[in-house]
Design a protein around this motif. Structure first.
Motif, short mmCIF file in Angstrom:
data_model
loop_
_atom_site.label_atom_id
_atom_site.label_comp_id
_atom_site.label_asym_id
_atom_site.label_seq_id
_atom_site.Cartn_x
_atom_site.Cartn_y
_atom_site.Cartn_z
N ARG A 440 26.33 -2.02 31.94
CA ARG A 440 25.48 -1.59 33.04
C ARG A 440 24.03 -2.00 32.79
O ARG A 440 23.34 -2.49 33.67
N TRP A 441 23.61 -1.83 31.54
CA TRP A 441 22.25 -2.23 31.20
C TRP A 441 22.05 -3.72 31.46
O TRP A 441 21.08 -4.14 32.09
N LEU A 443 23.70 -5.83 33.33
CA LEU A 443 23.72 -6.21 34.74
C LEU A 443 22.46 -5.75 35.46
O LEU A 443 21.88 -6.49 36.26
N SER A 444 22.03 -4.53 35.14
CA SER A 444 20.88 -4.01 35.88
C SER A 444 19.60 -4.74 35.48
O SER A 444 18.63 -4.74 36.22
N VAL A 445 19.58 -5.33 34.31
CA VAL A 445 18.40 -6.09 33.91
C VAL A 445 18.50 -7.52 34.45
O VAL A 445 17.57 -8.05 35.04
N PRO A 448 18.67 -8.40 38.87
CA PRO A 448 17.39 -8.46 39.59
C PRO A 448 16.53 -9.62 39.09
O PRO A 448 15.87 -10.30 39.87
#
Lengths: 714, 350
Positions: A440-441, A443-445, A448
């Motif tokens: 999750r980290w 992908l979320s970094v 974007p």
């Protein structure tokens, strides 16, 4: 000895020198200068040449002849160098020489074609002599190649850098003052830490360091996120992410900065939106530390990504499986096995980001504002109103020390025990999927970030298609027309666009430099990988070293080293080509070394047993197998030459203006539209070049693999 | 039979092959391993034995079927919850940890108290004969030593089952024999249920309680080494285990068959005139010097403790092994011999 000894103002192609070979002081050949002009100090080099010629006619044993040849030629080279550096534009270059030999009547300008030929001849004879004596395996070709590579690196990398050192110790008149360097290096402008207490600005050294550390850490974290996604998740657009890694190669370094200005600048989108919606007055916050850092993160994250893909792939999946059978869950496995195994790789990525950041010139000059870093300070010291060469040299020295420090640290990290666990044996294990949190980290970094990168490039492209960004968004092709207009007239086509001049200069010089780069790089690689000779380690060290020297330092060094005799080439196209070649040669060397280590040495040995000598082996065996590496070195040599800024910004003149420096000047003048249009065209061109070549080279590799499979089956 | 520890029930695993489309790596495999038993999965490369093992370990999920360990369904359970010890082909020691830390890893992860870890690791290292190696790094050890560390690491937290994936294939021949004896001794001593994968039939026969032979994703026969050797169910098993002569014979009567003119007393359970395939091991054939004999020696290979012959008999060439004969009795190539087959061990393929 039919060429003018000294360099000519107007160049060789004018032909005016033909008449003055004997009589004129300016146009005279070596012999004429000695005999007719009484320049006795030129005679040792010429005498040595004649001596060697005589030696080769004498009937003496091979080894004796080699010794004599090497001695005479070597003496010739030394005396040549001594007179070249000893006598300058104003006679003797040092007081003690004047004292020794008396006042010098005449003067010397830079060496020209005649002197260059004489020097090359002497060096060849020296290497033949050494080979005859049995050095370099008795092979004259290897001896010649080593001499050529070593001499060129000495002249065009080592000497300029040494020159910086000297300059830092000299005052404005060229006198030697050791105390000066301490004064220069300890200036408050460099070391002040006032920004920490909030009472002023920090020194450029600290600025550079803060920026580099932040950039290294940031690019590493971002790169790791990307690498984890590409190698350890079932994310669908992995291939698209990989495209990101090509971007920094084709993008001139300041383009990101430009795009950021379009978005966050005073008349950028964000400021306009804020003003329109909330009435917030436009700010300049993008100019300064945060802006440069942002630009560098965008520019260099792909580099870290590229480094870290290899690192993450190098972690053996079996080890992670082992950890799982020992009852560790996915997160524990990641934290106690995967991450520790990646640690050297992460350190490497950090240092790469650090080095990229301190060497960066394009982004700080575009976005830095008041936030000066070493590379921009050096530029302003040389080009700006201060014109303080000593200050520039001191700063360059500092930058060099920083870069080399990081470089050696990196070498130690990479050279140390590596946990990369890929071996020849197939690893049957499956990579363990990332633990949910890490996934999750990542992908979320990364997502974007990737989106924003695409947006940046998109805006950079659009910026060239509107009238005036921030004021008038009418679509227009004006900027492209202004840059690349071609008019038809009675006398044929007129390249009337503003960009054509610098464009053709860039393409021509890069096209001249690229094959030289590839050739020299691969030759050096071949020597380093395949030959054993005295000084091999030193040669390897020197090549790798020139890789670590920031472009700004090289640029300044060239200015210092080559604007006075004996090698006086500042302001010519030659110096730009030489700069391209020696800046980019290490890339060729690395490509060559990588490719050559994959070619089995026994092929060379097979050729040798079939009586092939070194040059034959190189031409018939090694080079054909190296074709992909050669093509690669060619293209990267070309592309890097076209997109580089930092080194050549010191070397360009009105006559030989390059695309990147032209764009930078437009940016500094606030002419964004043209700059962006020009940059977009450059990026498109480079992208096309790279894709074309990757297509061609990729095909070849496939062909080879198929052939090998067939071979092994038979 | 003791209680069942591992049970595989109709387990299949499919892969997408770029050319062949969907292929079965493992197809409808049903097996059970008794508590304390050592079962070997034996077969050529690509037969699905490793995939089966990896499904037991939980590295891969079966597409069909169920797997249970000690009566608990583990089919979709993560490897770290199954209570298994796994020994990898390349040992998979953590290169950044010392030998002690490698072995301690499983205990640390479970948060065991330090004193217990020290005691347990010391014990198990003693067990594999590496008590003095605690402070070493993995790369300082030889292949055999690394393998023993891997073994110690796998058993230190007393897993319910122990899985081996070709553990000896990176070692040289002599060490391989030594190590397999050590593994077998250790396994018996701690009495742990074990599944062992290898492609080496001799290794399989030496180490196993029971062997399951796999071919193209399926278990073709499982039984003891003696079963597989003397009563192979298929031609593949007969050829894969040991050397063999597969001879076509004609049924003469209810109690007699004939091979290339040699008559054998065998109950074929087939009507006279039918053809059957016999599995005749090389050592079941005796050769007697006889100038009028039907056989002719084609080739002789002297191997010391035994001698291998190739004998032409009618249309067939037989592999024959003769053991420990005096030099004078060695048969010269080209000489004629009478062929006798000891019928009590000959097996008829169904």
């Amino acid at each position: 000895m039919l060429l003018p000894w000294y360099a000519l103002q107007e160049g060789l192609d004018s032909g005016a020198w033909l008449g003055g070979l004997w009589s004129s002081e300016d146009y005279g050949s070596g012999f004429a200068e000695v005999l007719a002009q009484g320049k006795w100090w030129l005679s040792p080099a010429l005498l040595a040449l004649m001596g060697c010629f005589g030696l080769s006619l004498l009937p003496i044993p091979r080894e004796r002849r080699g010794t004599c040849l090497a001695f005479v030629a070597g003496a010739g080279v030394v005396l040549f160098a001594a007179q070249a550096w000893g006598i300058g534009l104003r006679g003797w270059t040092a007081g003690w020489l004047t004292a020794l030999f008396g006042e010098m009547e005449s003067r010397q300008v830079g060496i020209g074609a005649g002197a260059a030929v004489a020097l090359i001849a002497l060096l060849s004879l020296l290497s033949i002599g050494l080979a005859l004596r049995g050095a370099f395996g008795g092979d004259a070709f290897v001896a010649g190649a080593v001499t050529a590579v070593a001499t060129s690196i000495l002249l065009f990398t080592a000497w300029p850098i040494l020159r910086i050192l000297l300059q830092a110790f000299q005052n404005g008149d060229g006198a030697f003052e050791p105390a000066l360097v301490i004064e220069r290096l300890s200036a408050a402008k460099i070391w002040s830490l006032r920004c920490l207490s909030g009472s002023g600005r920090c020194g450029v050294a600290w600025n550079t360091l803060f920026l580099a550390v932040a950039c290294g850490a940031g690019t590493t974290a971002l790169g790791l996120a990307f690498a984890l996604i590409v190698t350890r998740t079932s994310f669908r657009f992995k291939k698209t992410l990989r495209v990101l890694t090509v971007l920094p190669i084709v993008t001139p370094p300041f383009v990101i900065g430009l795009a950021l200005i379009l978005i966050f600048g005073r008349s950028g989108l964000v400021n306009q939106l804020l003003e329109w919606s909330l009435g917030v007055p436009p700010t300049r916050w993008i100019y300064g530390f945060q802006g440069v850092l942002l630009a560098q993160l965008f520019a260099f994250t792909p580099v870290a990504f590229l480094v870290l893909i290899g690192v993450v792939e190098g972690v053996s999946p079996t080890l992670e499986e082992a950890s799982q059978t020992l009852r560790a869950d996915a997160w524990t496995t990641f934290a106690t096995v995967s991450l520790p195994l990646m640690r050297p790789g992460l350190a490497n990525a950090f240092l790469v980001g650090f080095i990229e950041s301190i060497a960066d010139f394009g982004n700080p000059i575009v976005l830095g504002g008041d936030y000066g870093v070493l590379s921009t300070e050096i530029y302003f010291a040389v080009v700006g109103a201060q014109l303080d060469y000593g200050h520039a040299a001191a700063l360059a020295l500092l930058l060099l020390v920083l870069a080399l420090g990081a470089f050696f640290l990196q070498r130690r990290v990479v050279g140390g025990r590596s946990y990369a666990t890929i071996s020849g044996k197939g690893d049957a294990g499956l990579p363990v999927p990332l633990p949910k949190g890490a996934r999750r980290w990542a992908l979320s970094v990364a997502l974007p970030w990737a989106t924003f990168t695409v947006l940046l490039y998109g805006f950079a492209f659009m910026g060239g298609l509107v009238k005036v960004w921030g004021r008038d968004y009418t679509p227009t092709l004006d900027h492209y027309i202004k840059a690349f207009a071609i008019e038809r007239s009675a006398s044929g086509l007129i390249w009337s666009g503003a960009a054509w001049n610098s464009f053709w200069t860039t393409v021509t010089l890069a096209a001249i430099a690229a094959p030289l780069t590839a050739l020299l790089g691969l030759l050096a690689a071949w020597l380093l990988v395949r030959q054993r000779f005295v000084g091999r380690a030193a040669l390897e060290f020197a090549t790798m070293l020139s890789f670590a020297v920031p472009g700004t330092v090289i640029g300044v060094a060239y200015v210092f080293a080559f604007n006075i005799p004996p090698i006086e080439i500042t302001g010519t196209a030659l110096i730009i080509v030489i700069c391209f070649v020696f800046r980019n040669m290490p890339v060729g060397v690395r490509a060559g070394i990588a490719a050559m280590s994959q070619i089995d040495r026994s092929l060379d040995e097979a050729s040798a047993t079939l009586r092939g000598r070194a040059p034959q082996t190189l031409i018939h065996v090694v080079l054909p197998l190296l074709r992909p590496a050669m093509v690669g070195a060619l293209v990267y040599g070309f592309v890097r030459a076209v997109t580089t800024v930092s080194a050549v910004v010191f070397l360009v003149t009105a006559e030989y203006e390059l695309a990147t420096t032209y764009i930078i000047l437009r940016v500094i003048n606030g002419d964004y539209g043209l700059a962006i249009a020009y940059s977009s065209a450059l990026i498109a061109l480079m992208l096309a070049a790279i894709l074309l070549i990757q297509l061609a080279v990729g095909d070849r590799r496939l062909g080879r693999r198929a052939a090998q499979l067939q071979g092994s089956r038979a | 039979m003791a209680s069942v520890s591992i049970r595989l029930d109709g387990v299949s695993k499919r892969f997408d092959h770029t050319v062949k489309g969907e292929v079965y790596a493992v197809r409808q495999v049903s097996l059970s391993v008794a508590t304390g038993e050592l079962l070997t999965l034996l077969g050529p490369s690509g037969c699905g034995k490793s995939t089966t093992l990896r499904m037991i370990a939980g590295f891969e999920e079966p597409d069909e079927g169920a797997i249970s360990i000690d009566g608990r369904d583990v089919t979709h359970m993560l490897p770290n919850q199954r209570g298994i010890g796994f020994v990898f082909q390349n040992y998979a020691l953590f290169p950044h940890l010392s030998i002690f830390e490698n072995v301690a890893y499983g205990l640390r992860v479970q948060g065991k108290p330090a004193a217990e870890i020290v005691r347990a690791v010391g014990e198990v290292l003693e067990l594999v004969g590496l008590a003095k190696y605690e402070r070493q790094q993995p790369h300082q050890l030889s292949g055999g030593e690394q393998q023993r560390v891997a073994l110690a690491r796998a058993v230190v937290f007393h897993p319910k089952v122990l899985l081996f994936d070709e553990p000896l294939s990176n070692l040289d021949a002599k060490l391989r024999v030594e190590m397999r004896e050590q593994i077998r001794a250790l396994q018996k001593r701690i009495g742990i249920t074990t599944v062992y994968v290898t492609h080496d039939q001799e290794e399989a026969m030496a180490i196993s309680d029971r062997i399951a032979v796999m071919e193209r994703g399926e278990v073709v026969q499982d039984g003891t080494a003696e079963d597989l050797y003397y009563r192979p169910r298929t031609e593949f098993v007969a050829r894969f285990i040991g050397r063999t002569n597969l001879l076509t014979a004609r049924v003469v009567s209810a109690g007699e068959v004939e091979v290339e003119g040699v008559r054998l007393a065998l109950a074929a359970r087939k009507p006279a005139g039918e053809r059957v395939t016999l599995v005749v091991r090389p050592e079941m054939i005796a050769l007697l010097p006889d100038a009028q004999g039907a056989g002719r020696i084609v080739q002789r290979t002297f191997l010391g403790e035994k001698t291998d012959y190739q004998v032409a008999l009618g249309g067939a060439v037989l592999q024959v092994t003769a053991g420990g004969e005096p030099i004078a009795r060695l048969l010269a190539p080209g000489s004629r011999v009478a062929v006798r087959i000891a019928s009590e061990n000959v097996h008829i393929l169904s």
